[in-house]
Design a protein around this motif. Structure first.
Motif, PDB file in Angstrom:
ATOM      1  N   VAL A 145      51.430  24.158  20.166  1.00 44.74           N
ATOM      2  CA  VAL A 145      50.624  25.373  20.318  1.00 44.74           C
ATOM      3  C   VAL A 145      49.768  25.545  19.065  1.00 44.74           C
ATOM      4  O   VAL A 145      50.284  25.537  17.941  1.00 44.74           O
ATOM      5  CB  VAL A 145      51.525  26.618  20.531  1.00 44.74           C
ATOM      6  CG1 VAL A 145      50.670  27.878  20.654  1.00 44.74           C
ATOM      7  CG2 VAL A 145      52.408  26.430  21.749  1.00 44.74           C
ATOM      8  N   PRO A 177      54.754  19.580  23.815  1.00 47.66           N
ATOM      9  CA  PRO A 177      53.814  20.676  23.641  1.00 47.66           C
ATOM     10  C   PRO A 177      53.615  21.052  22.180  1.00 47.66           C
ATOM     11  O   PRO A 177      54.555  21.046  21.387  1.00 47.66           O
ATOM     12  CB  PRO A 177      54.456  21.829  24.425  1.00 47.66           C
ATOM     13  CG  PRO A 177      55.913  21.494  24.492  1.00 47.66           C
ATOM     14  CD  PRO A 177      56.017  20.004  24.408  1.00 47.66           C
ATOM     15  N   THR A 180      47.896  25.448  24.328  1.00 46.39           N
ATOM     16  CA  THR A 180      48.914  24.421  24.177  1.00 46.39           C
ATOM     17  C   THR A 180      48.299  23.077  24.532  1.00 46.39           C
ATOM     18  O   THR A 180      47.673  22.945  25.586  1.00 46.39           O
ATOM     19  CB  THR A 180      50.123  24.697  25.094  1.00 46.39           C
ATOM     20  OG1 THR A 180      50.686  25.961  24.741  1.00 46.39           O
ATOM     21  CG2 THR A 180      51.183  23.616  24.964  1.00 46.39           C
ATOM     22  N   HIS A 225      56.823  21.873  19.506  1.00 42.98           N
ATOM     23  CA  HIS A 225      58.035  22.217  20.247  1.00 42.98           C
ATOM     24  C   HIS A 225      58.793  20.944  20.576  1.00 42.98           C
ATOM     25  O   HIS A 225      58.291  20.069  21.267  1.00 42.98           O
ATOM     26  CB  HIS A 225      57.684  22.992  21.517  1.00 42.98           C
ATOM     27  CG  HIS A 225      57.050  24.304  21.223  1.00 42.98           C
ATOM     28  ND1 HIS A 225      57.774  25.420  20.880  1.00 42.98           N
ATOM     29  CD2 HIS A 225      55.754  24.674  21.175  1.00 42.98           C
ATOM     30  CE1 HIS A 225      56.953  26.421  20.649  1.00 42.98           C
ATOM     31  NE2 HIS A 225      55.725  25.989  20.811  1.00 42.98           N
TER      32      HIS A 225
END
Length: 150
Positions: A64, A62, A47, A79
């Protein structure tokens, strides 16, 4: 396509080599020129924190890394605090001396009009193109996308 999923697809051609476009998509000092900076350790499953600098009042969020195959493919889940996760897929192919970027944004079908999201990605991809050739990047307040056909 899943009926519960929205999929935005954009295609851009850049005169730059695939390695140069890859660098502009993945190196924080270069992403800062068009979308924002990121911190953290790059790598599949890791992340990173992405600060979208063209977004007024933006906080780092964040992201990923789901796939990374340099210099051809990058898949990242973004996110958002108040929205479902957005999957962004970037696929690069060499085309003559330049590069084609196939951009796909997948997300659960929202309850709102996605034209602002499409305009936003056109905006960022135009900023990427400008940064690659050393031109000033567009500003949101005066930006008009080439087309909202997605």
């Amino acid at each position: 396509m899943d009926k519960d999923e929205t999929r935005l697809e954009l295609r851009r051609e850049y005169p730059d080599t695939i390695e140069d476009v890859w660098s502009a998509l993945t190196e924080s000092e270069r992403t800062a020129r068009w979308i924002g900076t990121w911190t953290g350790e790059a790598g599949v499953g890791n992340t990173i924190m992405l600060l979208m600098t063209a977004e007024e009042g933006s906080e780092p969020g964040p992201a990923v890394i789901r796939e990374c195959d340099p210099p051809k493919r990058l898949v990242v889940d973004l996110h958002n605090t108040e929205e479902p996760t957005w999957r962004v897929e970037l696929t690069l192919t060499s085309h003559g001396t330049g590069t084609v970027l196939e951009f796909v944004h997948r997300m659960p079908k929202p309850e709102w009009d996605t034209s602002d999201i499409a305009k936003g990605w056109h905006f960022y991809l135009d900023r990427l193109g400008a940064s690659l050739v050393g031109e000033p990047v567009p500003e949101w307040d005066t930006y008009t996308p080439p087309s909202l056909d997605v």
